[in-house]
Every structure is written in structure tokens, then in C-alpha cells.
Scaffold this motif. Structure first.
Motif, mmCIF file in Angstrom:
data_model
loop_
_atom_site.group_PDB
_atom_site.id
_atom_site.type_symbol
_atom_site.label_atom_id
_atom_site.label_comp_id
_atom_site.label_asym_id
_atom_site.label_seq_id
_atom_site.Cartn_x
_atom_site.Cartn_y
_atom_site.Cartn_z
ATOM 1 N N LEU A 88 18.439 28.051 -5.716
ATOM 2 C CA LEU A 88 18.849 27.485 -4.436
ATOM 3 C C LEU A 88 18.106 28.136 -3.281
ATOM 4 N N LYS A 89 18.212 27.528 -2.105
ATOM 5 C CA LYS A 89 17.616 28.082 -0.889
ATOM 6 C C LYS A 89 18.068 29.532 -0.733
ATOM 7 N N PRO A 90 17.203 30.427 -0.332
ATOM 8 C CA PRO A 90 15.902 30.232 0.300
ATOM 9 C C PRO A 90 14.724 30.059 -0.657
ATOM 10 N N ASP A 91 14.981 30.010 -1.960
ATOM 11 C CA ASP A 91 13.897 29.730 -2.896
ATOM 12 C C ASP A 91 13.309 28.361 -2.556
ATOM 13 N N PRO A 92 12.002 28.175 -2.668
ATOM 14 C CA PRO A 92 11.388 26.893 -2.310
ATOM 15 C C PRO A 92 11.565 25.777 -3.346
ATOM 16 N N GLU A 93 12.175 26.058 -4.491
ATOM 17 C CA GLU A 93 12.250 25.067 -5.576
ATOM 18 C C GLU A 93 12.818 23.726 -5.126
ATOM 19 N N ILE A 94 13.864 23.731 -4.335
ATOM 20 C CA ILE A 94 14.521 22.483 -3.941
ATOM 21 C C ILE A 94 13.589 21.612 -3.105
ATOM 22 N N TYR A 95 12.769 22.235 -2.250
ATOM 23 C CA TYR A 95 11.808 21.480 -1.451
ATOM 24 C C TYR A 95 10.600 21.052 -2.277
ATOM 25 N N LEU A 96 10.169 21.892 -3.184
ATOM 26 C CA LEU A 96 9.057 21.506 -4.061
ATOM 27 C C LEU A 96 9.458 20.328 -4.943
ATOM 28 N N THR A 97 10.716 20.305 -5.367
ATOM 29 C CA THR A 97 11.249 19.184 -6.143
ATOM 30 C C THR A 97 11.233 17.908 -5.304
ATOM 31 N N ALA A 98 11.592 18.016 -4.039
ATOM 32 C CA ALA A 98 11.585 16.859 -3.141
ATOM 33 C C ALA A 98 10.165 16.323 -2.962
ATOM 34 N N ALA A 99 9.202 17.207 -2.753
ATOM 35 C CA ALA A 99 7.809 16.781 -2.573
ATOM 36 C C ALA A 99 7.304 16.058 -3.817
ATOM 37 N N LYS A 100 7.643 16.604 -4.975
ATOM 38 C CA LYS A 100 7.223 15.978 -6.238
ATOM 39 C C LYS A 100 7.849 14.593 -6.373
ATOM 40 N N LEU A 101 9.133 14.476 -6.053
ATOM 41 C CA LEU A 101 9.828 13.195 -6.145
ATOM 42 C C LEU A 101 9.252 12.173 -5.162
ATOM 43 N N ALA A 102 8.818 12.641 -3.992
ATOM 44 C CA ALA A 102 8.208 11.763 -2.991
ATOM 45 C C ALA A 102 6.739 11.479 -3.311
ATOM 46 N N ASN A 103 6.220 12.144 -4.340
ATOM 47 C CA ASN A 103 4.819 12.007 -4.747
ATOM 48 C C ASN A 103 3.862 12.416 -3.623
ATOM 49 N N LEU A 104 4.208 13.544 -2.982
ATOM 50 C CA LEU A 104 3.405 14.068 -1.875
ATOM 51 C C LEU A 104 3.114 15.546 -2.079
ATOM 52 N N ASN A 105 2.001 16.006 -1.527
ATOM 53 C CA ASN A 105 1.746 17.434 -1.480
ATOM 54 C C ASN A 105 2.722 18.041 -0.474
ATOM 55 N N PRO A 106 3.237 19.229 -0.725
ATOM 56 C CA PRO A 106 4.175 19.849 0.214
ATOM 57 C C PRO A 106 3.642 19.919 1.647
ATOM 58 N N GLU A 107 2.336 20.144 1.800
ATOM 59 C CA GLU A 107 1.734 20.258 3.128
ATOM 60 C C GLU A 107 1.822 18.947 3.918
#
Length: 163
Positions: A88-107
Motif C-alpha cells: 500500500l501507499k507510500p509504496d508506488p505499486e498501486i500507482y504502477l498498477t494503475a499505469a499498467k491498467l491504463a496502458n501508459l508509461n507512469p511518466e
């Protein structure tokens, strides 16, 4: 400090108090939710090309209940909850999962966060991160080296997505 008092209330009584709180919360969600009206209005009205996702450490069930109460349950392209990640937050995993699901680079992703640990999580994932000022926090709460700016209105949300 928690360790000092952990045995002050017997475990059985502690569990009963927690269970009663969750029952009360589940039955009276509207009493416990303070809506950030500009954000809710934005989510209800936004029809732009940017995908809207919701990232929360709450359970999927709790998120759906709150979104339904606010009238925005169908407005998100995806929802990532504590049910979907290990860390869970503050680990970045939850946001990295969102980027992957959106098919976007995190940047290429934007995060709007109202908590210090949420800002840290999004920043560590590589998102362009903005701090949402919601009346319960202030500018001084956030490490400004981690954020691109502050969101204080619906107009600010549109400006961020149009940039």
C-alpha cells in the motif's frame, strides 16, 4: 505509543468496538463522507480524452459504496484498490498498477492526491503529481519537491488535464 496501550483494552472488547464502528459506518456512510464538491463536480462533468482512474487504499467494496453515494460510480475508467495490490501507499505499486491498467508509461500519467503518503506513492511511481487542497490539509503539509502544483478548484483540474 500504541504498544504501551495495546493491552489496556482486552482483545475481545477491542474487536467488538471495531466491529460496531464498521457496522455504523456501513449503515451511515453519508455521515462520514465529506465531499470535495469541486472534485465531484469535475468527475461528473468531465468528458475529455484523458482516462480517469481512481487509486485508493480502501477496499473495492468501500470505494464502490462511496462512489455510488456521491453519484459518480460509473465515471471512472478503472479503479485500483487495496484488493488489487500487495504493498500500500507510500509504496508506488498501486500507482504502477494503475499505469499498467491504463496502458501508459507512469511518466505520462497524472495523479491528484490529497494525502502526504499518496503524493509520495505517486511521485515514487513517476507520475506528474498534484496536491489537492481539500480543507483538511494545507500547502505546508506537502513536500513541494514531489509535486507539480496545487489543486484548489474544478478550474485547476481542467487546467492540469489540458496541459
Amino acid at each position: 505509543m500504541h504498544e504501551i496501550y495495546k493491552d489496556a483494552i482486552p482483545m475481545k472488547m477491542r474487536n467488538k468496538i471495531i466491529e460496531e464502528f464498521y457496522q455504523e459506518y456501513a449503515q451511515n456512510t453519508d455521515k462520514y463522507i465529506s465531499e470535495v464538491s469541486s472534485t465531484v463536480k469535475f468527475v461528473k462533468n468531465y468528458r475529455g480524452p484523458v482516462k480517469l482512474g481512481l487509486v485508493s487504499v480502501s477496499s473495492k467494496q468501500e470505494i464502490q459504496k462511496i462512489l455510488k453515494f456521491l453519484g459518480i460510480a460509473s465515471r471512472f475508467d478503472f479503479i485500483i484498490s487495496s484488493d488489487d495490490v500487495v504493498n500500500l501507499k507510500p509504496d508506488p505499486e498501486i500507482y504502477l498498477t494503475a499505469a499498467k491498467l491504463a496502458n501508459l508509461n507512469p511518466e505520462a500519467c497524472i495523479a491528484v492526491e490529497d494525502s502526504i503518503i499518496g503524493v509520495e506513492s505517486a511521485y515514487r511511481a513517476g507520475f506528474k503529481t498534484y496536491a489537492l487542497l481539500n480543507g483538511l490539509n494545507s500547502k505546508k503539509d506537502f513536500d513541494q519537491s514531489m509535486i507539480k502544483g496545487f489543486i484548489t478548484s474544478e478550474k485547476d483540474l481542467y487546467a492540469v488535464l489540458d496541459s
